[in-house]
Design an enzyme around this catalytic site. Structure first.
Site, PDB file in Angstrom:
ATOM      1  CG  HIS A 270      40.108  18.416 -29.164  1.00 42.10           C
ATOM      2  ND1 HIS A 270      39.578  18.507 -27.899  1.00 42.10           N
ATOM      3  CD2 HIS A 270      41.233  17.675 -29.062  1.00 42.10           C
ATOM      4  CE1 HIS A 270      40.366  17.856 -27.061  1.00 42.10           C
ATOM      5  NE2 HIS A 270      41.375  17.343 -27.739  1.00 42.10           N
ATOM      6  CG  ASP A 327      47.299  14.082 -33.269  1.00 39.52           C
ATOM      7  OD1 ASP A 327      48.388  13.952 -32.711  1.00 39.52           O
ATOM      8  OD2 ASP A 327      46.226  13.660 -32.789  1.00 39.52           O
TER       9      ASP A 327
HETATM   10  N1  CMC Z   1      36.455  15.759 -40.452  1.00 44.54           N
HETATM   11  C1  CMC Z   1      35.192  15.897 -40.895  1.00 44.54           C
HETATM   12  N2  CMC Z   1      34.113  15.987 -40.103  1.00 44.54           N
HETATM   13  C2  CMC Z   1      34.335  15.936 -38.783  1.00 44.54           C
HETATM   14  C3  CMC Z   1      35.622  15.798 -38.228  1.00 44.54           C
HETATM   15  C4  CMC Z   1      36.713  15.710 -39.126  1.00 44.54           C
HETATM   16  N3  CMC Z   1      37.950  15.578 -38.668  1.00 44.54           N
HETATM   17  N4  CMC Z   1      35.535  15.762 -36.888  1.00 44.54           N
HETATM   18  C5  CMC Z   1      34.236  15.896 -36.598  1.00 44.54           C
HETATM   19  N5  CMC Z   1      33.498  16.000 -37.741  1.00 44.54           N
HETATM   20  C6  CMC Z   1      32.048  16.228 -37.824  1.00 44.54           C
HETATM   21  C7  CMC Z   1      31.265  14.972 -37.522  1.00 44.54           C
HETATM   22  O1  CMC Z   1      31.005  14.238 -38.688  1.00 44.54           O
HETATM   23  C8  CMC Z   1      30.024  15.544 -36.899  1.00 44.54           C
HETATM   24  O2  CMC Z   1      29.220  16.070 -37.907  1.00 44.54           O
HETATM   25  P1  CMC Z   1      27.612  15.894 -37.814  1.00 44.54           P
HETATM   26  O3  CMC Z   1      27.199  16.536 -36.529  1.00 44.54           O
HETATM   27  O4  CMC Z   1      27.086  16.553 -39.019  1.00 44.54           O
HETATM   28  O5  CMC Z   1      27.360  14.406 -37.809  1.00 44.54           O
HETATM   29  C9  CMC Z   1      30.535  16.733 -36.106  1.00 44.54           C
HETATM   30  O6  CMC Z   1      31.724  17.153 -36.795  1.00 44.54           O
HETATM   31  C10 CMC Z   1      30.878  16.418 -34.653  1.00 44.54           C
HETATM   32  O7  CMC Z   1      31.794  15.321 -34.647  1.00 44.54           O
HETATM   33  P2  CMC Z   1      31.841  14.174 -33.566  1.00 44.54           P
HETATM   34  O8  CMC Z   1      32.434  12.957 -34.182  1.00 44.54           O
HETATM   35  O9  CMC Z   1      30.517  14.039 -32.895  1.00 44.54           O
HETATM   36  O10 CMC Z   1      32.862  14.829 -32.528  1.00 44.54           O
HETATM   37  P3  CMC Z   1      33.628  14.100 -31.348  1.00 44.54           P
HETATM   38  O11 CMC Z   1      33.821  15.097 -30.299  1.00 44.54           O
HETATM   39  O12 CMC Z   1      32.949  12.831 -30.994  1.00 44.54           O
HETATM   40  O13 CMC Z   1      35.023  13.683 -32.022  1.00 44.54           O
HETATM   41  C11 CMC Z   1      37.237  13.731 -32.767  1.00 44.54           C
HETATM   42  C12 CMC Z   1      36.202  14.343 -31.827  1.00 44.54           C
HETATM   43  C13 CMC Z   1      38.596  14.319 -32.466  1.00 44.54           C
HETATM   44  C14 CMC Z   1      37.297  12.214 -32.557  1.00 44.54           C
HETATM   45  C15 CMC Z   1      36.820  14.055 -34.234  1.00 44.54           C
HETATM   46  O14 CMC Z   1      36.831  15.446 -34.454  1.00 44.54           O
HETATM   47  C16 CMC Z   1      37.707  13.357 -35.257  1.00 44.54           C
HETATM   48  O15 CMC Z   1      37.438  12.202 -35.632  1.00 44.54           O
HETATM   49  N6  CMC Z   1      38.805  14.026 -35.758  1.00 44.54           N
HETATM   50  C17 CMC Z   1      39.734  13.404 -36.654  1.00 44.54           C
HETATM   51  C18 CMC Z   1      40.731  12.552 -35.874  1.00 44.54           C
HETATM   52  C19 CMC Z   1      41.716  13.375 -35.108  1.00 44.54           C
HETATM   53  O16 CMC Z   1      42.307  14.301 -35.643  1.00 44.54           O
HETATM   54  N7  CMC Z   1      41.936  13.002 -33.843  1.00 44.54           N
HETATM   55  C20 CMC Z   1      42.905  13.671 -32.962  1.00 44.54           C
HETATM   56  C21 CMC Z   1      42.236  14.391 -31.856  1.00 44.54           C
HETATM   57  S1  CMC Z   1      43.298  15.508 -30.939  1.00 44.54           S
HETATM   58  C22 CMC Z   1      44.571  14.589 -30.215  1.00 44.54           C
HETATM   59  C23 CMC Z   1      44.201  13.306 -29.610  1.00 44.54           C
HETATM   60  O17 CMC Z   1      43.191  13.149 -28.925  1.00 44.54           O
HETATM   61  O18 CMC Z   1      44.964  12.392 -29.790  1.00 44.54           O
END
Ligand code: CMC
Length: 392
Positions: A270, A327
């Site tokens: 998140h 989720d």
């Molecule tokens: N699985 C594997 N690696 C992950 C994940 C994941 N679910 N989420 C983040 N990472 C890694 C990412 O690859 C990055 O690693 P590095 O720094 O080595 O490149 C690090 O963690 C930081 O990730 P980010 O993409 O920069 O983080 P963000 O704040 O931009 O993204 C997020 C947040 C929710 C989009 C992301 O965690 C994600 O894609 N999660 C999976 C989708 C998901 O479950 N979404 C629902 C969110 S909660 C409810 C809602 O908003 O609807």
């Protein structure tokens, strides 16, 4: 433009001031108008929570009854709105139907176009809250080829939605009270989450003074994506795929860590929560409870529990502060309730609606609010001369 700061994804940029929802991502705290989410989920109802988010205070008994009565009066869809469903292909995604029909409400209600007319904003608020469950249920009915049922206004909000979704004309239908109360709780947990992608979209669209239906329709589309609300559908698809591959959770986690095919652990991580997502904690308990009370203990729940255990003890996830989000477990509950995977994000939209409305109204009511118009850092070619077509 020397003063422009770049903040891709708005990681550190506050786009607005807001008095609606408080989140402390380090401590795992979520409050609507100051009320802890745990108390609202445990003791409140979805309509009460909607009233709270939109009006700022919990309603007293009369206010709640008036709110409920007014919403109940508007649950019907105009017969011409219903004809949209004849035009949609049967395999249309329900989120696409939801946003299209909400957008079309602007064509039916000419008294919805002035965001500064309090009467118009009020009636549009009521119409949206009243009609979204009907619109959502009809999207489901379309996908299974069944008759669209009229709302039954003797029922409460969630019961009415469940009946329009699952009842068929020839049979008696009574929603299971376990499902009614679990769904009401899930809607409360989804009702607002400050400046998430869809809410920011609603605000952005509304900042040009577009009407509430147009703004909420855009929010529904933003919610659809798998990184946002669409994650609940993706989680179930992921769990299904792990099961089909023989249930090897460790192999899947290795795949995520090696970033094979860009696979992520859906339902994890998140932008704001860095210790736990308080909604996920409540939902995990509810999943266990609802599944056992419905007698639908699910092999996918076991996979999800193992997945969580493996991920939470793995340095990849721990070092990146990745925890289960809202989720991760919802899909399992929705499935046990009888919803197909494609409806999961629609349920999220039903829950998030009062939050979208509250934010749109807060922005419109704020005399200091301005049109949303970010700047950029230009990275293209600075200047060059036009080359005539024949010379290229
Ligand atoms: N699985 C594997 N690696 C992950 C994940 C994941 N679910 N989420 C983040 N990472 C890694 C990412 O690859 C990055 O690693 P590095 O720094 O080595 O490149 C690090 O963690 C930081 O990730 P980010 O993409 O920069 O983080 P963000 O704040 O931009 O993204 C997020 C947040 C929710 C989009 C992301 O965690 C994600 O894609 N999660 C999976 C989708 C998901 O479950 N979404 C629902 C969110 S909660 C409810 C809602 O908003 O609807």
């Amino acid at each position: 433009t020397g003063l422009v700061t770049y903040d891709g994804g708005f990681v550190n940029t506050a786009s607005t001031k807001s008095a609606i929802t408080f989140i402390d991502g380090e401590e795992g705290i979520l409050r609507y108008r100051g009320y802890p989410i745990e108390q609202l989920a445990d003791q409140g109802s979805f309509l009460e929570t909607s009233y709270l988010l939109i009006n700022g205070e919990l309603p007293n008994a009369t206010q709640l009854e008036d709110f409920r009565t007014e919403i109940t009066k508007h649950t019907l869809l105009h017969e011409d709105v219903k004809r949209f469903y004849d035009g949609f292909p049967r395999d249309a995604h329900p989120m696409a139907m939801l946003s299209s029909v909400v957008s079309a409400l602007s064509t039916f209600y000419q008294d919805s176009h002035d965001p500064f007319d309090e009467e118009q904003v009020h009636i549009s608020t009521i119409r949206l809250l009243a009609k979204l469950p009907t619109i959502a249920a009809y999207a489901f009915k379309k996908s299974v080829g069944q008759a669209l049922l009229y709302p039954d206004n003797s029922l409460d909000y969630v019961q009415n939605f469940l009946r329009m979704t699952f009842a068929v004309p020839s049979e008696e239908y009574k929603a299971d009270p376990v499902i009614v109360s679990a769904l009401d709780k899930l809607l409360i947990l989804h009702a607002d989450h400050e400046q998430n992608c869809s809410t920011s979209t609603v605000r952005m669209v509304g900042s040009s003074h577009a009407n509430l239906f147009a703004s909420v329709s855009a929010g529904i589309n933003a919610l659809w994506g798998p990184l946002h609300g669409g994650a609940n559908q993706s989680v179930l698809e992921m769990l299904d795929a792990i099961k089909a591959d023989g249930g090897d959770v460790d192999a899947f986690v290795r795949k995520v860590k090696n970033r094979e095919d860009g696979v992520r652990l859906m339902g994890f991580g998140h932008r704001v929560y860095k210790s736990f997502d308080p909604r996920a904690q409540i939902i995990k308990k509810a999943a266990d409870d609802v599944l056992s009370r419905l007698g639908k203990r699910d092999e996918l729940l076991d996979i999800a529990l193992r997945l969580e255990e493996v991920a939470l003890s793995d340095d990849y996830f721990v070092s990146r502060k990745l925890y289960p989000n809202v989720d991760f477990y919802t899909g399992l509950i929705y499935r046990a309730m009888g919803f197909p995977t494609s409806m999961f994000t629609v349920l999220f939209a039903l829950g998030r609606l009062p939050g979208w409305i509250a934010h749109w109204r807060e922005m419109i009511a704020d005399p200091a609010s301005k049109i949303g118009r970010p700047r950029q850092v230009y990275t293209g070619i600075p200047i060059r001369d036009y080359v005539p077509l024949g010379a290229r």
